[in-house]
Design a protein around this motif. Structure first.
Motif, PDB file in Angstrom:
ATOM      1  N   ILE A   1       0.850  -1.190   0.000  1.00  0.00           N
ATOM      2  CA  ILE A   1       0.000   0.000   0.000  1.00  0.00           C
ATOM      3  C   ILE A   1       0.884   1.238   0.000  1.00  0.00           C
ATOM      4  CG2 ILE A   1      -1.749   1.339   1.239  1.00  0.00           C
ATOM      5  CD1 ILE A   1      -2.810  -1.282   0.095  1.00  0.00           C
ATOM      6  N   ARG A   2       0.561   2.167  -0.902  1.00  0.00           N
ATOM      7  CA  ARG A   2       1.274   3.436  -0.972  1.00  0.00           C
ATOM      8  C   ARG A   2       0.346   4.566  -0.542  1.00  0.00           C
ATOM      9  NH1 ARG A   2       3.372   2.410  -7.182  1.00  0.00           N
ATOM     10  NH2 ARG A   2       4.568   0.489  -6.740  1.00  0.00           N
ATOM     11  N   TRP A   3       0.844   5.404   0.360  1.00  0.00           N
ATOM     12  CA  TRP A   3       0.200   6.672   0.669  1.00  0.00           C
ATOM     13  C   TRP A   3       0.841   7.693  -0.256  1.00  0.00           C
ATOM     14  CZ3 TRP A   3       0.965   2.822   4.055  1.00  0.00           C
ATOM     15  CH2 TRP A   3       0.031   2.582   5.069  1.00  0.00           C
TER      16      TRP A   3
ATOM     17  N   TRP B   1      -4.556   6.612  -1.706  1.00  0.00           N
ATOM     18  CA  TRP B   1      -3.799   5.381  -1.527  1.00  0.00           C
ATOM     19  C   TRP B   1      -3.696   4.659  -2.872  1.00  0.00           C
ATOM     20  CZ3 TRP B   1      -7.936   6.578   1.774  1.00  0.00           C
ATOM     21  CH2 TRP B   1      -7.620   6.782   3.120  1.00  0.00           C
ATOM     22  N   TYR B   2      -2.671   3.852  -2.982  1.00  0.00           N
ATOM     23  CA  TYR B   2      -2.478   3.046  -4.192  1.00  0.00           C
ATOM     24  C   TYR B   2      -2.106   1.642  -3.740  1.00  0.00           C
ATOM     25  CZ  TYR B   2      -0.952   1.929  -8.972  1.00  0.00           C
ATOM     26  OH  TYR B   2      -0.816   1.378 -10.236  1.00  0.00           O
ATOM     27  N   ALA B   3      -2.929   0.672  -4.087  1.00  0.00           N
ATOM     28  CA  ALA B   3      -2.650  -0.723  -3.741  1.00  0.00           C
ATOM     29  C   ALA B   3      -1.963  -1.392  -4.915  1.00  0.00           C
ATOM     30  CB  ALA B   3      -3.950  -1.451  -3.392  1.00  0.00           C
TER      31      ALA B   3
ATOM     32  N   VAL C   1      -6.771   1.750  -7.045  1.00  0.00           N
ATOM     33  CA  VAL C   1      -6.596   3.117  -6.558  1.00  0.00           C
ATOM     34  C   VAL C   1      -7.712   3.407  -5.563  1.00  0.00           C
ATOM     35  CG1 VAL C   1      -6.521   5.556  -7.180  1.00  0.00           C
ATOM     36  CG2 VAL C   1      -5.524   3.847  -8.712  1.00  0.00           C
ATOM     37  N   ILE C   2      -7.333   3.899  -4.382  1.00  0.00           N
ATOM     38  CA  ILE C   2      -8.321   4.242  -3.348  1.00  0.00           C
ATOM     39  C   ILE C   2      -8.198   5.725  -3.068  1.00  0.00           C
ATOM     40  CG2 ILE C   2      -9.144   3.788  -1.012  1.00  0.00           C
ATOM     41  CD1 ILE C   2      -6.787   1.289  -2.564  1.00  0.00           C
TER      42      ILE C   2
ATOM     43  N   TRP D   1     -13.056   3.696  -4.668  1.00  0.00           N
ATOM     44  CA  TRP D   1     -11.964   2.929  -5.255  1.00  0.00           C
ATOM     45  C   TRP D   1     -12.252   2.577  -6.713  1.00  0.00           C
ATOM     46  CZ3 TRP D   1     -13.615  -1.656  -7.189  1.00  0.00           C
ATOM     47  CH2 TRP D   1     -14.801  -2.184  -6.654  1.00  0.00           C
ATOM     48  N   GLU D   2     -11.192   2.196  -7.415  1.00  0.00           N
ATOM     49  CA  GLU D   2     -11.327   1.755  -8.804  1.00  0.00           C
ATOM     50  C   GLU D   2     -10.150   0.845  -9.155  1.00  0.00           C
ATOM     51  OE1 GLU D   2      -9.773   5.270 -11.507  1.00  0.00           O
ATOM     52  OE2 GLU D   2     -10.958   6.046  -9.817  1.00  0.00           O
ATOM     53  N   TRP D   3     -10.427  -0.139  -9.995  1.00  0.00           N
ATOM     54  CA  TRP D   3      -9.354  -0.989 -10.520  1.00  0.00           C
ATOM     55  C   TRP D   3      -8.502  -0.181 -11.487  1.00  0.00           C
ATOM     56  CZ3 TRP D   3      -8.549  -5.749  -8.560  1.00  0.00           C
ATOM     57  CH2 TRP D   3      -9.606  -6.410  -7.939  1.00  0.00           C
TER      58      TRP D   3
END
Length: 218
Positions: free
Chosen positions: A94-96, A107-109, A136-137, A143-145
């Motif tokens: 997970i990226r902030w 956030w970016y998963a 992507v959150i 969120w979205e794929w």
């Protein structure tokens, strides 16, 4: 013996595509709790993607050619600050994401293989394999794929693709989405007010000797 990291040290994040390195980024260790490591890289830092000998990038190269070719590191500038948590037993990091001015935006998963920590010959880092499909959150937890079409296209070429378990990848994304919808860690606001120490030196602008050491495995 398990490898852990000390707060303040700089380590290398390496993304692998089977036996080929696809990305190298130096990051600063914020904390290591034994189960995961939290890393920071400020906006304006340098990372390295890889390119074909003629300069083509991965999107510009047919996957069968890309997967068997020797490639070289090409520097790029990281435009946003990234606080990244890599787990040793989860199929994602997970990226902030922060603006250059320090404001949290999303956030970016990154869906990927569980990280493998390594240390030796004066270097340290974590190795993983990026699975391309991501989530992507946004700050409001909508969120979205991301990169679904690219992921599906590459899955149609299993002899060339380093991802071989579509269900596992999608389940990792669903796990992240469930946490986001519940407002559970890491989507509960923790670390969204992170501020790096202004006294920290800038990450290295050149790849250190030994960056291309063999991939580490469990």
């Amino acid at each position: 013996m398990s490898v852990t990291f000390e707060p303040g040290e700089t380590i290398l994040l390496r993304h692998w595509q089977r036996d080929h390195i696809a990305l190298v980024v130096p990051l600063r260790v914020i904390e290591d709790d034994g189960d995961s490591v939290l890393l920071w890289v400020p906006a304006g830092s340098r990372g390295w993607h890889f390119r074909m000998p003629d300069g083509r990038t991965m999107p510009q190269t047919p996957l069968p050619e890309w997967s068997v070719s020797r490639k070289s590191p090409a520097p790029h500038t990281i435009d946003e600050g990234l606080l990244c948590r890599h787990w040793r037993d989860r199929d994602y990091s997970i990226r902030w994401v922060f603006t250059a001015g320090g404001r949290f935006t999303r956030w970016y998963a990154n869906l990927e293989a569980p990280s493998v920590a390594w240390r030796g010959s004066g270097l340290a880092g974590v190795d993983t394999s990026d699975w391309d499909l991501d989530v992507v959150i946004h700050a409001d937890r909508a969120w979205e794929w991301k990169d679904e079409e690219e992921f599906a296209e590459r899955l149609s070429m299993p002899e060339s693709y380093w991802v071989d378990d579509e269900d596992r990848v999608r389940q990792a994304g669903k796990d992240v989405i469930a946490l986001a919808e519940a407002g559970a860690f890491p989507f509960d606001g923790t670390w969204c007010d992170f501020r790096p120490d202004p006294g920290w030196p800038a990450p290295p602008a050149e790849l250190p000797e030994g960056w291309d050491r063999p991939r580490s495995s469990r």
